[in-house]
Design an enzyme around this catalytic site. Structure first.
Site, PDB file in Angstrom:
ATOM      1  N   CYS A   1       0.706  -1.401   0.029  1.00 11.06           N
ATOM      2  CA  CYS A   1       0.021  -0.011   0.220  1.00 11.06           C
ATOM      3  C   CYS A   1       0.803   1.376   0.068  1.00 11.06           C
ATOM      4  CB  CYS A   1      -1.051   0.054   1.032  1.00 11.06           C
ATOM      5  SG  CYS A   1      -1.960  -1.445   1.207  1.00 11.06           S
TER       6      CYS A   1
ATOM      7  N   HIS B   1      -3.184   7.051   2.969  1.00  4.05           N
ATOM      8  CA  HIS B   1      -3.700   5.918   2.314  1.00  4.05           C
ATOM      9  C   HIS B   1      -5.327   5.490   2.974  1.00  4.05           C
ATOM     10  CE1 HIS B   1      -3.931   1.906   1.264  1.00  4.05           C
ATOM     11  NE2 HIS B   1      -3.597   1.301   2.630  1.00  4.05           N
TER      12      HIS B   1
ATOM     13  N   ASN C   1      -9.946  -0.618   0.727  1.00  2.42           N
ATOM     14  CA  ASN C   1      -8.404  -0.135   0.928  1.00  2.42           C
ATOM     15  C   ASN C   1      -8.112  -0.818  -0.494  1.00  2.42           C
ATOM     16  OD1 ASN C   1      -5.744  -0.449   0.962  1.00  2.42           O
ATOM     17  ND2 ASN C   1      -5.873  -1.457   2.981  1.00  2.42           N
TER      18      ASN C   1
HETATM   19  N1  ACO Z   1     -16.731  -8.950  11.099  1.00  2.52           N
HETATM   20  C1  ACO Z   1     -16.954  -9.323  12.546  1.00  2.52           C
HETATM   21  N2  ACO Z   1     -16.016  -9.311  13.368  1.00  2.52           N
HETATM   22  C2  ACO Z   1     -14.744  -9.407  12.852  1.00  2.52           C
HETATM   23  C3  ACO Z   1     -14.432  -9.083  11.648  1.00  2.52           C
HETATM   24  C4  ACO Z   1     -15.417  -8.951  10.765  1.00  2.52           C
HETATM   25  N3  ACO Z   1     -15.285  -8.499   9.519  1.00  2.52           N
HETATM   26  N4  ACO Z   1     -12.902  -9.053  11.404  1.00  2.52           N
HETATM   27  C5  ACO Z   1     -12.483  -9.152  12.541  1.00  2.52           C
HETATM   28  N5  ACO Z   1     -13.445  -9.621  13.481  1.00  2.52           N
HETATM   29  C6  ACO Z   1     -13.238  -9.994  14.900  1.00  2.52           C
HETATM   30  C7  ACO Z   1     -12.093 -10.374  15.245  1.00  2.52           C
HETATM   31  O1  ACO Z   1     -11.992 -11.635  15.132  1.00  2.52           O
HETATM   32  C8  ACO Z   1     -11.849 -10.029  16.672  1.00  2.52           C
HETATM   33  O2  ACO Z   1     -12.630 -10.973  17.327  1.00  2.52           O
HETATM   34  P1  ACO Z   1     -11.823 -11.735  18.858  1.00  2.52           P
HETATM   35  O3  ACO Z   1     -11.638 -10.458  19.641  1.00  2.52           O
HETATM   36  O4  ACO Z   1     -12.872 -12.498  19.315  1.00  2.52           O
HETATM   37  O5  ACO Z   1     -10.540 -12.457  18.299  1.00  2.52           O
HETATM   38  C9  ACO Z   1     -12.714  -8.659  16.967  1.00  2.52           C
HETATM   39  O6  ACO Z   1     -13.430  -8.417  15.879  1.00  2.52           O
HETATM   40  C10 ACO Z   1     -11.909  -7.513  17.367  1.00  2.52           C
HETATM   41  O7  ACO Z   1     -10.697  -7.424  16.560  1.00  2.52           O
HETATM   42  P2  ACO Z   1      -9.829  -6.310  16.528  1.00  2.52           P
HETATM   43  O8  ACO Z   1      -8.649  -6.581  15.763  1.00  2.52           O
HETATM   44  O9  ACO Z   1      -9.643  -5.680  18.045  1.00  2.52           O
HETATM   45  O10 ACO Z   1     -10.895  -5.238  15.821  1.00  2.52           O
HETATM   46  P3  ACO Z   1     -10.371  -3.551  15.661  1.00  2.52           P
HETATM   47  O11 ACO Z   1     -11.409  -3.068  16.124  1.00  2.52           O
HETATM   48  O12 ACO Z   1      -9.013  -3.468  15.792  1.00  2.52           O
HETATM   49  O13 ACO Z   1     -10.686  -3.729  13.999  1.00  2.52           O
HETATM   50  C11 ACO Z   1      -9.437  -4.022  11.970  1.00  2.52           C
HETATM   51  C12 ACO Z   1     -10.205  -4.859  13.063  1.00  2.52           C
HETATM   52  C13 ACO Z   1     -10.613  -3.305  11.133  1.00  2.52           C
HETATM   53  C14 ACO Z   1      -8.920  -5.148  10.969  1.00  2.52           C
HETATM   54  C15 ACO Z   1      -8.257  -2.946  12.342  1.00  2.52           C
HETATM   55  O14 ACO Z   1      -7.577  -4.010  13.320  1.00  2.52           O
HETATM   56  C16 ACO Z   1      -7.570  -2.529  11.199  1.00  2.52           C
HETATM   57  O15 ACO Z   1      -7.918  -1.788  10.520  1.00  2.52           O
HETATM   58  N6  ACO Z   1      -6.323  -3.040  10.941  1.00  2.52           N
HETATM   59  C17 ACO Z   1      -5.378  -2.489  10.214  1.00  2.52           C
HETATM   60  C18 ACO Z   1      -5.846  -3.177   8.818  1.00  2.52           C
HETATM   61  C19 ACO Z   1      -4.755  -2.534   7.469  1.00  2.52           C
HETATM   62  O16 ACO Z   1      -4.839  -1.318   7.876  1.00  2.52           O
HETATM   63  N7  ACO Z   1      -4.489  -3.247   6.804  1.00  2.52           N
HETATM   64  C20 ACO Z   1      -3.604  -2.510   5.885  1.00  2.52           C
HETATM   65  C21 ACO Z   1      -3.519  -3.344   4.648  1.00  2.52           C
HETATM   66  S1  ACO Z   1      -2.429  -2.548   3.837  1.00  2.52           S
HETATM   67  C22 ACO Z   1      -1.684  -3.391   2.485  1.00  2.52           C
HETATM   68  O17 ACO Z   1      -0.427  -3.264   2.148  1.00  2.52           O
HETATM   69  C23 ACO Z   1      -2.688  -4.313   1.883  1.00  2.52           C
END
Ligand code: ACO
Length: 312
Positions: A112, A237, A267
């Site tokens: 990204c 981003h 994204n």
């Molecule tokens: N629907 C419902 N629940 C979900 C989902 C979903 N789609 N995805 C994850 N959960 C659950 C998890 O399993 C977790 O459950 P658990 O506590 O029983 O394990 C719970 O939601 C909470 O997880 P968190 O990680 O604490 O949730 P958070 O509020 O942090 O949000 C998210 C998760 C959106 C993935 C966040 O951590 C995030 O945005 N991380 C960065 C992702 C990112 O920027 N990626 C970049 C990619 S860049 C590239 O190079 C492609």
């Protein structure tokens, strides 16, 4: 002279995929996706629509916008992690399709943050006067490497392409400062698994991004000899609205001064920054001599930012 952007273009696949559609595939809800990521819908390419096809559409528009012919392009850099195939590169495919006969061509992988790496690479060639005009494209088709049984990743990532023609701009305009960085020790948090799908430890990536994006933003502002108050527009981003908000709040600028496409495009990796910038310019949100910060992060882990003064 300065080195800056002469023209921009972007392309999004037609197919709109709403959060509701994911409720049928994995254990998730529209409400969870909206509140945790800011995404309401995203675009997925057709099966027969490859990264190079999207890159080509964006590149054509950027050349038109810059009023530059393909023959004038000295080099094509495509930032992508989803090439049509390992080789030939997407850049070489574009070179042929555009008729950019004189252009060198290469792909660049920084996930990204790829577009930021591409911009800064282009800047070096132009500054040293080795090349005059470089086409930089960020294009990805993440839908082809998504595991549609993994709710942690499939609801977040998407497809698209954005392009910029870079070249000389008038003194004082263009890129004022930049920062690029990598931390390979974090590569394990965001990578391709043995099945060829994106695997992510969302919590770890979130922790990294929420620290790095605001920090890189401040770093490039300071390197440019500017203050936070000087920034007119932020193009982060588009990974998660909460990460974007962290950068915005650290800058202390209002919501309308930040590019936001995540709600409608998700994204789309290397494409997200050039798409968001291209849209903002077309919508008249950016005017000549505005100070912009573009900032991204991604798998690698990698990051990159520039401060730039808009205009040719
Ligand atoms: N629907 C419902 N629940 C979900 C989902 C979903 N789609 N995805 C994850 N959960 C659950 C998890 O399993 C977790 O459950 P658990 O506590 O029983 O394990 C719970 O939601 C909470 O997880 P968190 O990680 O604490 O949730 P958070 O509020 O942090 O949000 C998210 C998760 C959106 C993935 C966040 O951590 C995030 O945005 N991380 C960065 C992702 C990112 O920027 N990626 C970049 C990619 S860049 C590239 O190079 C492609």
């Amino acid at each position: 002279m300065g080195v800056g952007i002469l023209g921009l273009g972007h392309y999004l696949p037609e197919r709109v995929v709403t959060n509701k559609e994911f409720e049928k595939m994995v254990d998730t809800t529209d409400e969870w996706i909206r509140t945790r990521s800011g995404i309401e819908e995203r675009r997925f390419a057709r099966d027969d629509e490859e990264t190079s096809d999207m890159a080509y559409e964006a590149a054509k528009l950027a050349l038109e916008d810059a009023n530059v012919s393909p023959e004038e392009i000295d080099m094509i850099i495509v930032a992508t992690v989803t090439q049509d195939m390992p080789f030939p590169s997407v850049a070489a495919m574009l070179q042929e399709r555009l008729g950019a006969k004189r252009a060198a061509a290469m792909d660049l992988a920084a996930a990204c943050a790829g577009f930021m790496y591409g911009m800064i690479t282009a800047k070096q060639f132009i500054e040293t006067k080795a090349y005059e005009k470089i086409l930089v494209v960020g294009a990805d088709k993440l839908s082809k490497i998504l595991d549609f049984t993994d709710r942690n990743t499939c609801v977040l990532l998407s497809d698209g392409a954005g392009a910029a023609v870079m070249g000389e701009v008038s003194e004082g305009r263009g890129i004022l400062s930049f920062e690029l960085g990598a931390d390979g020790s974090g590569g394990k948090h965001l990578n391709l698994n043995e099945k060829g799908y994106v695997a992510m430890n969302g919590r770890e990536v979130f922790k990294f991004a929420v620290r790095q994006m605001p920090q890189s933003t401040i770093n490039v502002i300071e390197k440019a000899g500017l203050m936070k108050e000087d920034v007119d527009f932020l193009v982060p981003h588009q990974a998660n609205i909460r990460i974007m908000e962290a950068a915005r709040q650290r800058l202390g600028i209002s919501e309308d001064k930040m590019a936001k496409t995540i709600h409608k495009y998700g994204n789309n990796s290397a494409a997200s920054i050039p798409i968001a910038l291209s849209e903002a310019v077309k919508e008249g949100k950016i005017k000549d001599d505005d100070i912009l910060v573009l900032v991204g992060f991604g798998g690698g882990l990698t990051w990159g930012a520039v401060a730039l003064k808009w205009g040719k």
